[in-house]
Scaffold this active site. Sequence first.
Site, PDB file in Angstrom:
ATOM      1  N   SER A 239       0.842  -1.197   0.000  1.00 42.07           N
ATOM      2  CA  SER A 239       0.000   0.000   0.000  1.00 42.07           C
ATOM      3  C   SER A 239       0.882   1.253   0.000  1.00 42.07           C
ATOM      4  CB  SER A 239      -0.970  -0.044   1.179  1.00 42.07           C
ATOM      5  OG  SER A 239      -1.990   0.918   1.038  1.00 42.07           O
ATOM      6  N   ASP A 347      -7.902  -2.879  -7.483  1.00 41.19           N
ATOM      7  CA  ASP A 347      -7.434  -2.595  -6.124  1.00 41.19           C
ATOM      8  C   ASP A 347      -8.493  -1.822  -5.335  1.00 41.19           C
ATOM      9  OD1 ASP A 347      -4.726  -2.426  -4.408  1.00 41.19           O
ATOM     10  OD2 ASP A 347      -5.867  -0.580  -4.161  1.00 41.19           O
ATOM     11  N   HIS A 396      -6.740  -5.833  -1.701  1.00 38.33           N
ATOM     12  CA  HIS A 396      -5.711  -4.833  -1.420  1.00 38.33           C
ATOM     13  C   HIS A 396      -4.649  -5.474  -0.531  1.00 38.33           C
ATOM     14  CE1 HIS A 396      -3.916  -0.894  -1.114  1.00 38.33           C
ATOM     15  NE2 HIS A 396      -4.006  -0.892   0.201  1.00 38.33           N
TER      16      HIS A 396
END
Length: 503
Positions: A239, A347, A396
């Site tokens: 991330s 995502d 994610h």
Amino acid sequence: MGGEVRVLLLLGLLHWVGGSEGRKTWRRRGQQPPQPPPPPPLPQRAEVEPGAGQPVESFPLDFTAVEGNMDSFMAQVKSLAQSLYPCSAQQLNEDLRLHLLLNTSVTCNDGSPAGYYLKESKGSRRWLLFLEGGWYCFNRENCDSRYSTMRRLMSSKDWPHTRTGTGILSSQPEENPHWWNANMVFIPYCSSDVWSGASPKSDKNEYAFMGSLIIQEVVRELLGKGLSGAKVLLLAGSSAGGTGVLLNVDRVAELLEELGYPSIQVRGLADSGWFLDNKQYRRSDCIDTINCAPTDAIRRGIRYWSGMVPERCQRQFKEGEEWNCFFGYKVYPTLRCPVFVVQWLFDEAQLTVDNVHLTGQPVQEGQWLYIQNLGRELRGTLKDVQASFAPACLSHEIIIRSYWTDVQVKGTSLPRALHCWDRSFHDSHKASKTPMKGCPFHLVDSCPWPHCNPSCPTIRDQFTGQEMNVAQFLMHMGFDVQTVAQQQGMEPSKLLGMLSNGN
């Protein structure tokens, strides 16, 4: 003593089959392997105690000799490792332990010292440094709100003394088949600046933003803990940490060169940090992190954080446009260090900032077309990325998830693709552009909608908690079977059958 002898025998077996790093034997297919010399006598106990003599090299195995029967060989190795584990468990501590930085001027947002979690592996010359993710804040108001609700991401005051590694940070061979024996470093995210900042807390600045400096200081400190003898440093992150890898991997390599360690091969592994600066599905005011368009948030943030970007990328843009370097497809071509990009084609964080919400009301046709187009756009940006793994899933982050070994693209798992990428370097800093036969590392799904890959992570209904298959999930989102079947030129029943099978 019996346990130590069995461990030594296992290491001898692995060493004969694969060889250690830097001593691989290559031969043409069909050529008979040289006969191994007779094994040396087993060393006495005093010779194998920690710290005595040179450390035994770690085992990123070279499987050239067993390519024809890889699954069987790996099953045997895992079985041996599991059977030997109880013998050595008393001597192994799998937890990563917290170390606060000795240089207390390099801090988290609130001025508390930054730090890292470390699990050393004395026999390995491979180091994995992982950058944690967790969004960001870009003005006083939303940083105050973040401090109230997510203080762990802005302060080290309540960090636990230990962490257990999972996914690529796991020390279990069955969960982490190729990196389990590396030196593991987890760097907590407490700078809220996508690992880019270089500004201390002051009378003028209520918060410090020192993400980039934290990485550099951790590297400096680790040199005194064994990193100085490393062969490979893999800077990984998920991330915001994945974007942090793209922003800092070259800087880490330059720092090591300046400090006199040019032989350490620095590589990057960016997970779920390859964002697009696309238009939102529905435009919204830039009030908080979640609703602000990516370009607006980064434009504001880079000024607030005094953010730094890679020098070569910065030169591509005029002054004030440096924010472009936060987007993977723009910064990647300027990087010197090799980077492996892991990115879900759909995502969840990207969809969130694009104001596409897939829970609650059925998805409208416009949203559905937007989602499909997002997958196509992202796939296009990965076209020239040499090493990539991009499943067509709605999710994610993955590399520190325990299920990271389960997801496949075109029949290859992520750990396998990373191993193939590792092997492509041989003993050089640059990867071969042509992967070895049966060992691919550019893997991008081609199917057109979320979760059309049958190995995607499990989807659960947010209200009932029940698992859903792909067809149920798409129907839950308001998927129009008739319309999409017509678009694809097939019968609706055939389309539903394909979805149920995950094709």
